[in-house]
Motif scaffolding. Structure first.
Motif, mmCIF file in Angstrom:
data_model
loop_
_atom_site.group_PDB
_atom_site.id
_atom_site.type_symbol
_atom_site.label_atom_id
_atom_site.label_comp_id
_atom_site.label_asym_id
_atom_site.label_seq_id
_atom_site.Cartn_x
_atom_site.Cartn_y
_atom_site.Cartn_z
ATOM 1 N N LYS A 19 -3.048 6.591 7.429
ATOM 2 C CA LYS A 19 -2.087 7.322 6.595
ATOM 3 C C LYS A 19 -1.141 8.133 7.479
ATOM 4 N N ASP A 20 0.075 8.340 6.952
ATOM 5 C CA ASP A 20 1.019 9.254 7.594
ATOM 6 C C ASP A 20 1.015 10.575 6.836
ATOM 7 N N TYR A 21 1.082 11.674 7.576
ATOM 8 C CA TYR A 21 1.205 13.002 6.970
ATOM 9 C C TYR A 21 2.609 13.496 7.296
ATOM 10 N N TYR A 22 3.422 13.606 6.261
ATOM 11 C CA TYR A 22 4.862 13.806 6.398
ATOM 12 C C TYR A 22 5.208 15.190 5.857
ATOM 13 N N LEU A 23 5.550 16.104 6.751
ATOM 14 C CA LEU A 23 5.793 17.496 6.361
ATOM 15 C C LEU A 23 7.291 17.791 6.365
ATOM 16 N N ALA A 58 3.088 13.024 11.202
ATOM 17 C CA ALA A 58 1.872 12.751 11.980
ATOM 18 C C ALA A 58 1.405 11.347 11.625
ATOM 19 N N TYR A 59 1.590 10.436 12.557
ATOM 20 C CA TYR A 59 1.234 9.027 12.301
ATOM 21 C C TYR A 59 -0.243 8.791 12.587
ATOM 22 N N THR A 60 -0.908 8.056 11.712
ATOM 23 C CA THR A 60 -2.253 7.545 11.995
ATOM 24 C C THR A 60 -2.298 6.085 11.562
ATOM 25 N N LEU A 61 -3.342 5.402 11.948
ATOM 26 C CA LEU A 61 -3.454 3.989 11.570
ATOM 27 C C LEU A 61 -3.605 3.818 10.068
ATOM 28 N N ARG A 116 6.667 20.636 1.762
ATOM 29 C CA ARG A 116 6.418 19.409 0.990
ATOM 30 C C ARG A 116 5.599 18.480 1.869
ATOM 31 N N LEU A 117 4.520 17.968 1.297
ATOM 32 C CA LEU A 117 3.655 17.039 2.044
ATOM 33 C C LEU A 117 3.661 15.687 1.341
ATOM 34 N N VAL A 118 3.992 14.658 2.087
ATOM 35 C CA VAL A 118 3.937 13.283 1.568
ATOM 36 C C VAL A 118 2.916 12.525 2.411
ATOM 37 N N VAL A 119 1.873 12.043 1.764
ATOM 38 C CA VAL A 119 0.843 11.260 2.456
ATOM 39 C C VAL A 119 0.984 9.808 2.007
ATOM 40 N N THR A 120 1.291 8.936 2.943
ATOM 41 C CA THR A 120 1.572 7.527 2.612
ATOM 42 C C THR A 120 0.723 6.622 3.491
ATOM 43 N N PRO A 121 0.018 5.660 2.892
ATOM 44 C CA PRO A 121 -0.814 4.780 3.717
ATOM 45 C C PRO A 121 -0.022 3.657 4.390
ATOM 46 N N LEU A 122 -0.459 3.292 5.552
ATOM 47 C CA LEU A 122 -0.061 2.080 6.292
ATOM 48 C C LEU A 122 1.407 2.008 6.714
ATOM 49 N N VAL A 123 2.135 3.117 6.666
ATOM 50 C CA VAL A 123 3.546 3.039 7.086
ATOM 51 C C VAL A 123 3.655 2.666 8.566
ATOM 52 N N LEU A 124 2.726 3.177 9.363
ATOM 53 C CA LEU A 124 2.777 2.876 10.797
ATOM 54 C C LEU A 124 2.812 1.370 11.050
ATOM 55 N N PHE A 158 0.826 -1.217 0.000
ATOM 56 C CA PHE A 158 0.000 0.000 0.000
ATOM 57 C C PHE A 158 0.859 1.265 0.000
ATOM 58 N N SER A 159 1.916 1.274 0.812
ATOM 59 C CA SER A 159 2.717 2.507 0.923
ATOM 60 C C SER A 159 3.481 2.805 -0.358
ATOM 61 N N GLN A 160 3.812 1.759 -1.130
ATOM 62 C CA GLN A 160 4.523 1.982 -2.383
ATOM 63 C C GLN A 160 3.587 2.312 -3.550
ATOM 64 N N SER A 161 2.302 2.020 -3.384
ATOM 65 C CA SER A 161 1.373 2.178 -4.513
ATOM 66 C C SER A 161 0.522 3.436 -4.425
ATOM 67 N N TYR A 162 0.209 3.878 -3.212
ATOM 68 C CA TYR A 162 -0.726 5.001 -3.066
ATOM 69 C C TYR A 162 -0.071 6.095 -2.230
ATOM 70 N N ARG A 163 0.792 6.825 -2.873
ATOM 71 C CA ARG A 163 1.558 7.854 -2.174
ATOM 72 C C ARG A 163 1.281 9.196 -2.844
ATOM 73 N N LEU A 164 0.915 10.170 -2.043
ATOM 74 C CA LEU A 164 0.692 11.531 -2.536
ATOM 75 C C LEU A 164 1.894 12.370 -2.138
ATOM 76 N N ASP A 165 2.516 13.034 -3.121
ATOM 77 C CA ASP A 165 3.715 13.831 -2.861
ATOM 78 C C ASP A 165 3.528 15.191 -3.531
ATOM 79 N N VAL A 166 3.248 16.236 -2.740
ATOM 80 C CA VAL A 166 2.988 17.574 -3.297
ATOM 81 C C VAL A 166 3.762 18.605 -2.489
ATOM 82 N N GLN A 167 3.942 19.767 -3.073
ATOM 83 C CA GLN A 167 4.547 20.853 -2.315
ATOM 84 C C GLN A 167 3.920 22.184 -2.708
#
Length: 650
Positions: A587-591, A582-585, A607-615, A509-518
């Motif tokens: 998605k992670d919000y990575y600033l 910011a970890y959640t069950l 830069r914001l990287v939102v990645t699912p299930l990394v936790l 999941f973390s490798q397939s559904y990653r949002l990376d914006v700035q």
């Protein structure tokens, strides 16, 4: 007395007692006198104490800001916090090899205390003495950290700034060295077994050490991934960096050995496999050390090139030559005489080991190929994630299938009940994949979900079936659950398998559904993105004794205040980003603070990287550690008797 004199005295004593121990085991071997082994054990303790004195002397120099020795003058600064000062010991080449030597002498002493076999003990202990002498002699004569500095500077540059950005620097290397050095013990037992031609018992005697080292190596790889995620500012946890690969290769080979060793212990098969795998696994640790300390690769983890590169390469070749020449000598005697049914536990364990060996070969190929091309043609090429992913995805799927089926099948051949469970597993695989495709996930994510359920059904049956059987026999579920303590090690293994399946799910999941914006935002401006509102409240500067930081106060709706920063160190012109996660069950919000208004402090670029299930990767790491601890925890006598009775009755 000063740290330089004390450190050199400690190293000289460690070398002396290591030589004394080696001489004692040689006498024991040729005179067939066990008393010399006892002398060697005492020498091992004294060698460890001598190395500990050297270790303490270097810490003394670091913590007291003594710049009169080469190591502190080059790698230390008095402005560092205390924890960084302490961890600076293993932040550069000389100190890291001293740490390795300390752990090597500790393993030699502890392993020697547990050796009871009259025939193999001298050779196994002698092998460990030779290994620790290699490291001690290098520290004393080649890369001595206690070399006096004629004109000591008032202060030093400090360690690599990346290593000061996260407390994991104080933990990750220790875990890695405990894993690397720990693999020397099974290797020493294997050498002893081949020399003495006692091919069967060494696997059982060294099993505890193997799992111990494997557990630390596993923890180190996850800890390194977490450090990369929290420090490097790119939002990922694994980049197929050569140094990451260097730790992954021995882990893959050790994992293969863990599984084939079970077959040898149970059925006496795969003896030549196990000698080869343990040799390759230990050689893999030296290969990794050569890569990181020879200067042949560039990496954020690597040390600068030094004189030890060719020495470690030679040591690697000696290990391979000794291990495989001995195996060649006894190959006709360790050839398997029993048959292996493919559709049995031992058959699948063999296939699983083959998958891990192929994975290790892929990593070695991808790591060395750029070096070989540059050495032969001068051209610079790189082998990146697409190469590794293309090969590791199908191999990972094969591993997940075999991991589920291996513990399920009985030894020798499958029975009808097992085949019915496998049918249910196949149904869960198809359903999981179909549901994933129906909701719009990619094929490989859907297939990973199916394989996760495939493993879950297998593990559920492996846990529930004996529990139901014991509850019926003992007259209640409570009594049945109490009996599970008899087979705690088995359930520890199941927990590790569950954690591996969870890791695969998180990676997919973390490798397939990653949002990376700035985006560049004015102070006070809000940004609607990824279902959240991000507001920049302030930009401020903080000056610490060892660095200068620019911090953005950013609020993520529903998650509170986050503080990504840029750290500036005196020894570097470029800043080092320190992300806020910011970890959640889900998605992670990575600033990451990318840039800021240096004139008026009116804007920042985030830069914001939102990645699912990394936790869940870190949760899986904790579960693996827990499972490993369950396997290693000593069983009480009554529990061992119960386990034996259970196995007989199974």
């Amino acid at each position: 007395m000063n740290p330089s004199i004390l450190g050199n005295i400690g190293l000289v004593l460690a070398v002396f007692f290591s030589v004394a121990g080696l001489v004692a085991v040689v006498f024991s071997w040729f005179l067939r006198d066990a008393r010399y082994v006892r002398v060697a054990r005492r020498s091992a303790l004294l060698a460890f104490l001598g190395t500990f004195v050297a270790f303490g002397a270097l810490e003394w120099a670091l913590l007291s800001d003594d710049f009169s020795i080469a190591y502190t003058a080059r790698n230390h600064t008095s402005a560092s916090p205390t924890w960084v000062k302490f961890a600076t010991l293993w932040a550069a080449l000389e100190g890291s090899i001293l740490l390795w030597a300390l752990l090597q002498t500790l393993y030699t002493w502890l392993a020697g205390r547990r050796m009871r076999d009259y025939w193999t003990s001298p050779v196994a202990l002698g092998t460990l003495f030779v290994i620790q002498l290699f490291f001690l002699v290098n520290v004393l004569f080649v890369i001595n950290p206690f070399t006096p500095v004629p004109n000591p500077p008032a202060d030093g540059p400090g360690p690599n700034p990346l290593l000061q950005n996260h407390w994991m620097m104080a933990v990750h290397p220790i875990l890695m060295y405990l894993g690397f050095v720990g693999l020397s013990v099974p290797f020493a037992y294997a050498i002893a077994a081949m020399v003495t031609r006692r091919y069967q018992t060494w696997v059982g005697e060294t099993k505890w050490w193997l799992i111990f080292a494997w557990g630390f190596l596993t923890a180190a790889i996850f800890a390194g991934g977490w450090w990369s995620y929290e420090v490097l500012g790119w939002g990922g946890y694994w980049a197929w960096d050569p140094v990451e690969n260097a730790s992954f290769i021995p882990w893959l080979l050790a994992t293969a050995f863990v599984h084939t060793a079970m077959v040898q212990e149970r059925r006496g098969l795969f003896r030549s496999w196990n000698f080869a795998l343990v040799t390759l696994a230990f050689a893999g640790t030296v290969f990794g050390t050569f890569l990181t300390r020879s200067g042949v690769i560039e990496s954020v983890h690597a040390f600068a090139g030094g004189p030890v590169g060719p020495i470690f390469l030679g040591f690697l070749l000696v290990i391979l030559a000794v291990g495989f020449s001995l195996l060649g000598r006894v190959s006709s005697e360790v050839r398997d005489v029993g048959s292996v049914n493919v559709w049995s536990r031992e058959g699948l364990l063999l296939f699983g080991a083959l998958v891990f060996v192929v994975m290790a070969f892929v990593v070695i190929l991808g790591t060395l190929f750029p070096l070989l091309v540059e050495a032969t043609s001068g051209a610079k090429v790189s082998v990146g994630a697409p190469f590794f992913n293309q090969l590791f995805v199908p191999l990972g799927y094969a591993m997940l299938v075999l991991m589920a089926l291996g513990p399920l099948l009985p030894w020798r051949r499958a029975d009808p009940e097992t085949l019915r469970v496998i049918a249910w597993m196949a149904v869960s695989l198809v359903l999981g994949t179909a549901v994933g495709l129906a909701v719009g996930w990619t094929l490989w994510v859907s297939l990973t979900v199916g394989l996760f359920l495939f493993n879950l059904v297998a593990l559920g049956w492996l846990v529930a079936s004996p529990l139901a059987r014991k509850s019926r026999a003992l007259g209640g579920v409570r009594a049945g659950m109490g009996s599970l303590a008899w087979t705690r090690r088995r359930y520890g293994g199941y927990l590790v398998h569950f954690a591996v399946a969870l890791t695969a799910l998180a990676i997919a999941f973390s490798q397939s559904y990653r949002l990376d914006v700035q985006k560049t935002l004015q102070i006070g401006e809000a940004w609607q993105v990824a279902g959240r509102t991000i507001t920049v409240h302030a930009l401020r500067a903080v000056e610490d004794p060892h660095r200068y930081s620019v911090i953005a106060d950013v609020e993520i709706s529903g998650m509170g205040l986050r503080q990504p920063r840029l750290n500036y160190y005196p020894t570097s012109r470029t800043p080092f980003a320190s992300p806020s996660v910011a970890y959640t069950l889900g998605k992670d919000y990575y600033l990451v603070l990318q840039a800021f208004d240096q004139e008026n402090a009116q804007w920042v670029t985030l830069r914001l990287v939102v990645t699912p299930l990394v936790l869940w990767l870190w949760v899986a790491a904790v579960l693996m550690a827990l499972g490993t601890a369950m396997i290693l925890w000593p069983a009480r006598r009554t529990a061992r008797a119960g386990a034996a009775a259970g196995e007989v009755g199974a």
